[in-house]
Scaffold this motif. Sequence first.
Motif, PDB file in Angstrom:
ATOM      1  N   THR A 200       0.837  -1.207   0.000  1.00 52.15           N
ATOM      2  CA  THR A 200       0.000   0.000   0.000  1.00 52.15           C
ATOM      3  C   THR A 200       0.867   1.250   0.000  1.00 52.15           C
ATOM      4  OG1 THR A 200      -1.774  -1.165   1.167  1.00 52.15           O
ATOM      5  CG2 THR A 200      -1.786   1.247   1.268  1.00 52.15           C
ATOM      6  N   GLU A 203       2.443   1.767  -3.502  1.00 53.05           N
ATOM      7  CA  GLU A 203       1.502   2.355  -4.456  1.00 53.05           C
ATOM      8  C   GLU A 203       1.417   3.870  -4.275  1.00 53.05           C
ATOM      9  OE1 GLU A 203      -3.067   1.653  -6.098  1.00 53.05           O
ATOM     10  OE2 GLU A 203      -2.448   0.794  -4.166  1.00 53.05           O
ATOM     11  N   LYS A 207       2.715   6.943  -6.896  1.00 53.05           N
ATOM     12  CA  LYS A 207       1.559   7.572  -7.517  1.00 53.05           C
ATOM     13  C   LYS A 207       1.869   8.899  -8.176  1.00 53.05           C
ATOM     14  CE  LYS A 207      -3.307   8.568  -6.573  1.00 53.05           C
ATOM     15  NZ  LYS A 207      -4.375   8.554  -5.524  1.00 53.05           N
ATOM     16  N   LEU A 243       2.673  -2.572 -10.127  1.00 57.65           N
ATOM     17  CA  LEU A 243       2.734  -1.129  -9.864  1.00 57.65           C
ATOM     18  C   LEU A 243       3.852  -0.455 -10.643  1.00 57.65           C
ATOM     19  CD1 LEU A 243       2.252  -1.209  -5.977  1.00 57.65           C
ATOM     20  CD2 LEU A 243       0.529  -0.571  -7.688  1.00 57.65           C
TER      21      LEU A 243
END
Length: 333
Positions: A200, A203, A207, A243
């Motif tokens: 998490t 990511e 981003k 990712l």
Amino acid sequence: MSKLINHDHNNDGIDRRGFLKCMAWAGTGVLWMMAGGVMKSYGMSQLIDKTTGGLKEGLVIPKADFSFVQVSDSHIGFNKAANPDVTGTLQAAITKINAMPVAPSFVLHTGDLSHLSQPEEFDTLDQVMKSVKTEKIFYVPGEHDVLNDNGKQYLARYGKDTIGQGWYSFDAQGVHFIGLVNVLETAEGGLGVLGTEQLTWLEKDLKGLSASTPIVVFAHIPLWAVYPQWGWGTRDSAQALTLLRRFGSVSVLNGHIHQTMLKVEVNITFHTATSTAFPQPQPGAAPAPGPMKVPAEKLRSLLGLTDIHYIGHTHSLAITDTPLMDPAPTTNS
């Protein structure tokens, strides 16, 4: 060349039919030039004039904007027959680093700093690493660094500016570096695990980055399925690699297996480093992984470090694996 993967089905999210794989188990040194996800290799024998010790006359190597060095698996505290002086071989690696024409901007240590995560082992490691001529040393833990306390001592020493259980990122000369931890919650068979919390965070970390940003990921256990039977892979690496797919240039640096292996998957280059302590057998070549005893005169040719140069205008990495000592010549009787 060793055929390590004989099927197209595993859980690391990589299409086996589309990959380029090369292995340099003996650690004799390979210069890898990366551009657009394609690697071209030059053996050290092609590059180095054995008479002068320098580059061969007429050979042109692209200039780099900056360079860094990867060392791995120093296993300070190990004293068995495979290498009774791991501190000495780590120091030999540092001597090579300090002899480079241009000091590296920083050093990455990809885990197993110690052998049994004892305080005195970390103390010795710290003293030796202080002699490296570089501005900064970045660490990620190996499984040997978290044996006794689930990584509390490692975090106290090396993880003061990290997140969660020791992961972090930083930027250097337009390249985004990500240090991951995959040794704290190993899965069945010893496979590495990143875990939901770290994925998490990853990511979110990625981003805001442009797809043109070069990415370098470093962790201890490989993020591709080198040899799952020995725990040489990371169970949930497919989620991390998904990712990273949108980025044009991704390099993943690992240790753990104590030998040089390289694979290219479209935009992602995977590279494992040799140890500074002892070699391990080729995947499947022994009943189990572990320290491999070799003749004393051969040991340092199987240990080494990785020198990496970044070429800004092409977003390329040039990766050179350097043994502590060239293999001894053989003679015909």
